[in-house]
Write a protein that holds these residues in place. Structure first.
Motif, short mmCIF file in Angstrom:
data_model
loop_
_atom_site.label_atom_id
_atom_site.label_comp_id
_atom_site.label_asym_id
_atom_site.label_seq_id
_atom_site.Cartn_x
_atom_site.Cartn_y
_atom_site.Cartn_z
N ILE A 92 0.88 -1.17 0.00
CA ILE A 92 0.00 0.00 0.00
C ILE A 92 0.92 1.22 0.00
O ILE A 92 1.75 1.36 0.89
CB ILE A 92 -0.94 0.04 1.22
N VAL A 93 0.77 2.08 -0.99
CA VAL A 93 1.66 3.23 -1.10
C VAL A 93 0.86 4.52 -1.02
O VAL A 93 -0.21 4.64 -1.62
CB VAL A 93 2.51 3.17 -2.39
N GLU A 94 1.35 5.45 -0.23
CA GLU A 94 0.70 6.75 -0.11
C GLU A 94 0.71 7.46 -1.46
O GLU A 94 1.54 7.18 -2.33
CB GLU A 94 1.41 7.63 0.93
N LYS A 95 -0.23 8.40 -1.60
CA LYS A 95 -0.25 9.21 -2.82
C LYS A 95 0.90 10.21 -2.80
O LYS A 95 1.36 10.59 -1.72
CB LYS A 95 -1.59 9.95 -2.94
N PRO A 96 1.37 10.62 -3.97
CA PRO A 96 1.18 9.97 -5.25
C PRO A 96 1.96 8.68 -5.29
O PRO A 96 2.90 8.50 -4.52
CB PRO A 96 1.73 10.99 -6.24
N HIS A 122 -5.76 6.72 -2.39
CA HIS A 122 -6.66 7.77 -2.85
C HIS A 122 -7.98 7.58 -2.09
O HIS A 122 -8.98 7.11 -2.64
CB HIS A 122 -6.86 7.70 -4.36
N PRO A 123 -7.97 7.96 -0.80
CA PRO A 123 -9.08 7.60 0.10
C PRO A 123 -10.35 8.41 -0.10
O PRO A 123 -11.41 8.03 0.41
CB PRO A 123 -8.49 7.87 1.49
N ILE A 182 -3.82 16.18 -5.81
CA ILE A 182 -3.87 14.92 -6.54
C ILE A 182 -5.07 14.06 -6.12
O ILE A 182 -5.63 13.31 -6.92
CB ILE A 182 -2.55 14.13 -6.39
N HIS A 183 -5.53 14.20 -4.87
CA HIS A 183 -6.74 13.48 -4.45
C HIS A 183 -7.94 13.96 -5.26
O HIS A 183 -8.76 13.17 -5.73
CB HIS A 183 -7.00 13.71 -2.97
N ASN A 184 -8.07 15.27 -5.39
CA ASN A 184 -9.17 15.86 -6.14
C ASN A 184 -9.10 15.46 -7.60
O ASN A 184 -10.13 15.17 -8.24
CB ASN A 184 -9.14 17.38 -5.97
N LEU A 185 -7.89 15.40 -8.14
CA LEU A 185 -7.71 15.02 -9.54
C LEU A 185 -8.03 13.54 -9.75
O LEU A 185 -8.57 13.15 -10.79
CB LEU A 185 -6.28 15.32 -9.99
N ASP A 186 -7.72 12.70 -8.77
CA ASP A 186 -8.12 11.30 -8.84
C ASP A 186 -9.64 11.18 -8.92
O ASP A 186 -10.17 10.39 -9.70
CB ASP A 186 -7.59 10.53 -7.63
N LEU A 187 -10.34 11.96 -8.11
CA LEU A 187 -11.81 11.96 -8.15
C LEU A 187 -12.31 12.42 -9.51
O LEU A 187 -13.27 11.85 -10.06
CB LEU A 187 -12.36 12.87 -7.06
N LEU A 188 -11.68 13.45 -10.06
CA LEU A 188 -12.08 13.96 -11.36
C LEU A 188 -11.99 12.87 -12.43
O LEU A 188 -12.92 12.68 -13.23
CB LEU A 188 -11.18 15.15 -11.73
N LEU A 189 -10.90 12.12 -12.43
CA LEU A 189 -10.72 11.05 -13.41
C LEU A 189 -11.67 9.88 -13.15
O LEU A 189 -12.19 9.26 -14.08
CB LEU A 189 -9.27 10.57 -13.38
N TRP A 190 -11.87 9.56 -11.89
CA TRP A 190 -12.78 8.48 -11.48
C TRP A 190 -14.19 8.74 -11.99
O TRP A 190 -14.89 7.82 -12.42
CB TRP A 190 -12.75 8.40 -9.96
N CYS A 295 -10.72 2.29 4.96
CA CYS A 295 -11.40 1.60 3.86
C CYS A 295 -10.40 0.89 2.95
O CYS A 295 -10.64 -0.25 2.51
CB CYS A 295 -12.22 2.60 3.05
N ILE A 296 -9.28 1.54 2.69
CA ILE A 296 -8.28 0.94 1.80
C ILE A 296 -7.59 -0.23 2.48
O ILE A 296 -7.29 -1.25 1.85
CB ILE A 296 -7.30 2.02 1.33
N ILE A 297 -7.36 -0.11 3.78
CA ILE A 297 -6.75 -1.22 4.53
C ILE A 297 -7.73 -2.39 4.63
O ILE A 297 -7.35 -3.56 4.44
CB ILE A 297 -6.30 -0.73 5.92
N GLU A 298 -9.00 -2.10 4.89
CA GLU A 298 -10.02 -3.16 4.90
C GLU A 298 -10.07 -3.87 3.56
O GLU A 298 -10.18 -5.10 3.48
CB GLU A 298 -11.39 -2.57 5.23
#
Length: 343
Positions: A92-96, A122-123, A182-190, A295-298
């Motif tokens: 598990i790697v932190e962003k980015p 990307h939580p 980058i979190h917001n940009l991940d959401l944009l792409l998602w 959530c990501i760890i679960e």
């Protein structure tokens, strides 16, 4: 379900979110931590009974470790992730995921080669309002998409950057796009899908750092919709807002607040005002939901036990990184950049 044993490398601020997520996840146990500074590990030893290591290679020899959570400065992610994969540990790697596409590709390749699982932090996808928005988009409730707006207007003062010598550097951290937005940009792409072209301008206006503290840009998505991106750490005197707005032929939605957790505007064809009010009330009762790190760890625990891919993959991490890299490339060359030309 078999218990999954975790280790954390890099015991700075963000690592405690990982430790709390592990603690609150059934079937997960933190067994080891690694940092070059012994005092950084004291809390984890006392509160989590984790074994402390100053030597990363030595920690990776521990046969009890199943997953390594990488929480070090962004520029160091690649060698640490690759070593973990080669030691047959899931990652598990932190962003980015990394600061360069080459490094990110190397991480993904190492995990595939060694048949270990990889997830990127990307939580924000797990925020209740965002999950509702994603559901509506997947159902086609927006019709043909017109455009989107991704905004991060935050404050990171000079004291923040001065806390550690790597902050704000191009080699280890990056600027507002790579670190904060980058979190917001991940959401944009998602939500909007892959990009076709980007055009951007950036500047270092107020902070004494190598990287940018403000950036504005535009995006054309492969589906033909357009996007506007604004990101800054120069907002006086504190965080003002993070928002994501989506506009289509049959819906207009804005998720906002200081950290994009609240429904600020929601109009959708065929959705009565009473139903919208109920949705807003539901979100307001629990706007943050289960912490995204948890959530990501679960999900990783489930992925290991069920032998499936994690929900947020290495490829997802690369997708967000490619958008940032494209915006950087465009700002440097002062020209639009096609997706296939992003380096």
């Amino acid at each position: 379900m078999e218990n999954v044993h975790f280790a954390i490398v890099g015991c700075g601020h963000i690592a405690k979110k990982h430790a709390e997520g592990i603690k609150n996840t059934p079937g997960a146990t933190l067994v080891a931590v690694c940092d070059t500074i012994p005092s950084n590990m004291e809390w984890y030893v006392q509160e989590c009974q984790a074994v402390a290591y100053q030597d990363y290679d030595e920690m990776l020899k521990n046969p009890k470790i199943d997953v390594v959570n990488i929480c070090t400065p962004s520029g160091s992610h690649a060698p640490l992730a690759i070593k973990a994969a080669e030691a047959k540990k899931h990652v598990i790697v932190e962003k980015p995921i990394a600061l360069t596409i080459k490094d990110a590709d190397a991480i993904v390749e190492a995990c595939k080669k060694n048949k270990v699982k990889l997830s990127v932090l990307h939580p924000n996808r797990f925020r209740p309002a965002m999950m509702e928005l994603k559901k509506m988009m997947d159902e086609g409730r927006f019709g043909k998409l017109s455009h989107a707006n991704a905004t991060v207007r935050w404050n990171r003062n000079q004291q923040y950057y001065d806390q550690a010598p790597w902050r704000g550097t191009k080699s280890l951290d990056g600027g507002v796009l790579m670190n904060q937005a980058i979190h917001n940009l991940d959401l944009l792409l998602w939500l909007m899908g892959d990009i076709d072209e980007v055009y951007s301008m950036s500047a270092t206006r107020l902070r004494k750092i190598e990287a940018e503290d403000v950036s504005v840009g535009t995006v054309k998505f492969k589906n033909g919709a357009l996007g506007v991106i604004e990101a800054a750490t120069t907002i006086y005197p504190k965080n003002f807002e993070e928002s994501l707005s989506i506009f289509g032929e049959t819906a207009s939605v804005k998720i906002g607040g200081r950290t994009a957790n609240f429904i600020e505007h929601w109009v959708m064809e065929g959705m009565p005002e009473e139903e919208v009010a109920q949705l807003k009330h539901k979100i307001n009762e629990n706007p943050y939901g289960i912490p995204g790190h948890q959530c990501i760890i679960e999900d990783m625990v489930q992925a290991v036990n069920d032998d499936r891919e994690p929900i947020i993959t290495g490829e997802d991490g690369i997708r967000a990184l490619r958008l940032v890299a494209g915006l950087y490339q465009s700002a440097e060359k002062r020209m639009p950049i096609k997706a296939h030309d992003i380096e």
